[in-house]
Design a protein around this motif. Structure first.
Motif, mmCIF file in Angstrom:
data_model
loop_
_atom_site.group_PDB
_atom_site.id
_atom_site.type_symbol
_atom_site.label_atom_id
_atom_site.label_comp_id
_atom_site.label_asym_id
_atom_site.label_seq_id
_atom_site.Cartn_x
_atom_site.Cartn_y
_atom_site.Cartn_z
ATOM 1 N N PHE A 47 0.967 -1.234 -0.001
ATOM 2 C CA PHE A 47 -0.029 -0.105 -0.008
ATOM 3 C C PHE A 47 0.734 1.059 -0.041
ATOM 4 O O PHE A 47 0.640 2.129 -0.625
ATOM 5 N N THR A 48 1.887 1.286 0.822
ATOM 6 C CA THR A 48 2.805 2.386 0.794
ATOM 7 C C THR A 48 3.387 2.689 -0.568
ATOM 8 O O THR A 48 3.478 3.818 -1.103
ATOM 9 N N ALA A 49 3.925 1.652 -0.928
ATOM 10 C CA ALA A 49 4.547 1.697 -2.358
ATOM 11 C C ALA A 49 3.603 2.189 -3.316
ATOM 12 O O ALA A 49 3.793 3.250 -4.418
ATOM 13 N N TRP A 50 2.377 2.150 -3.559
ATOM 14 C CA TRP A 50 1.368 2.350 -4.190
ATOM 15 C C TRP A 50 1.180 3.895 -3.956
ATOM 16 O O TRP A 50 0.982 4.682 -4.925
ATOM 17 N N ILE A 51 0.824 4.459 -2.819
ATOM 18 C CA ILE A 51 0.742 5.643 -2.393
ATOM 19 C C ILE A 51 1.897 6.567 -2.589
ATOM 20 O O ILE A 51 1.796 7.712 -3.166
ATOM 21 N N GLU A 52 3.082 6.103 -2.452
ATOM 22 C CA GLU A 52 4.177 6.740 -2.856
ATOM 23 C C GLU A 52 4.447 7.046 -4.330
ATOM 24 O O GLU A 52 4.824 7.972 -4.826
ATOM 25 N N ASP A 53 4.203 5.920 -5.036
ATOM 26 C CA ASP A 53 4.226 6.182 -6.573
ATOM 27 C C ASP A 53 3.150 7.327 -7.085
ATOM 28 O O ASP A 53 3.434 8.059 -7.899
ATOM 29 N N TYR A 54 1.733 7.228 -6.561
ATOM 30 C CA TYR A 54 1.000 8.295 -6.928
ATOM 31 C C TYR A 54 1.438 9.669 -6.331
ATOM 32 O O TYR A 54 1.211 10.505 -7.119
ATOM 33 N N LYS A 55 1.860 9.600 -5.363
ATOM 34 C CA LYS A 55 2.558 11.037 -4.507
ATOM 35 C C LYS A 55 3.700 11.550 -5.744
ATOM 36 O O LYS A 55 3.558 12.635 -6.214
ATOM 37 N N ASN A 56 4.696 10.405 -6.019
ATOM 38 C CA ASN A 56 5.622 10.951 -7.178
ATOM 39 C C ASN A 56 4.980 11.192 -8.378
ATOM 40 O O ASN A 56 5.607 12.509 -8.996
ATOM 41 N N LYS A 57 4.099 10.738 -8.914
ATOM 42 C CA LYS A 57 3.392 11.277 -10.153
ATOM 43 C C LYS A 57 2.871 12.620 -10.097
ATOM 44 O O LYS A 57 2.886 13.516 -11.232
ATOM 45 N N LEU A 58 2.251 12.651 -8.876
ATOM 46 C CA LEU A 58 1.697 14.332 -8.797
ATOM 47 C C LEU A 58 2.594 15.246 -8.855
ATOM 48 O O LEU A 58 2.541 16.223 -9.339
#
Length: 154
Positions: free
Chosen positions: A121-132
């Motif tokens: 879950f953390t990796a998914w949220i981190e990826d989303y944050k980085n794309k933003l």
């Protein structure tokens, strides 16, 4: 009820951020980010279908990535987004031996593909944050939500 433990990163995150307002613009890939109540509702829909034998017919075979169980839907796949058509990003609490407890997978209601999206879950949220941060995710009025700019180009 599930027979599986929710990952700590998911619990901590959801204690602070309990999804989104369902009437608002979609937050994750033009999908509603489900609240605890939304998760429970969507999970019950799938559980009723499973218990009613909806996936016992021969046509319901999946084509999962190696980290994902070969099921059409599993009760330990916890929907965390909803696109309005029965498709979800799911928290996977029963991965194969190649996967990770709490990984994020994609579950399509009418397609057999079950891909691994992120190892946690953390990796998914981190990826989303980085794309933003990179500006890769943009708001689309056409889709009434945030979408990856690359998807608009296709």
């Amino acid at each position: 009820m599930l027979g599986a433990q929710l990952p700590d990163d998911f619990i901590v995150f959801y204690k602070i951020h309990n999804g989104q307002i369902s009437e608002g613009p979609s937050f994750i890939d033009c999908e509603e980010w489900l609240s605890f109540e939304g998760i429970e509702y969507q999970w019950k829909v799938w559980k009723e279908l499973l218990d009613g034998g909806a996936f016992s017919e021969g046509d319901f075979k999946s084509s999962p990535d190696i980290e994902v169980k070969n099921d059409w839907w599993h009760p330990c796949w916890i929907p965390i987004t909803y696109d309005g058509s029965g498709n979800h990003y799911c928290l996977d609490l029963v991965p194969t031996k190649e996967g990770n407890h709490g990984q994020i997978i994609r579950m399509w209601h009418d397609d057999d593909i079950r891909p691994l999206i992120a190892s946690s879950f953390t990796a998914w949220i981190e990826d989303y944050k980085n794309k933003l941060i990179r500006g890769q995710l943009i708001y689309s009025e056409d889709y009434f939500g945030i979408i990856d700019e690359e998807e608009l180009e296709n």
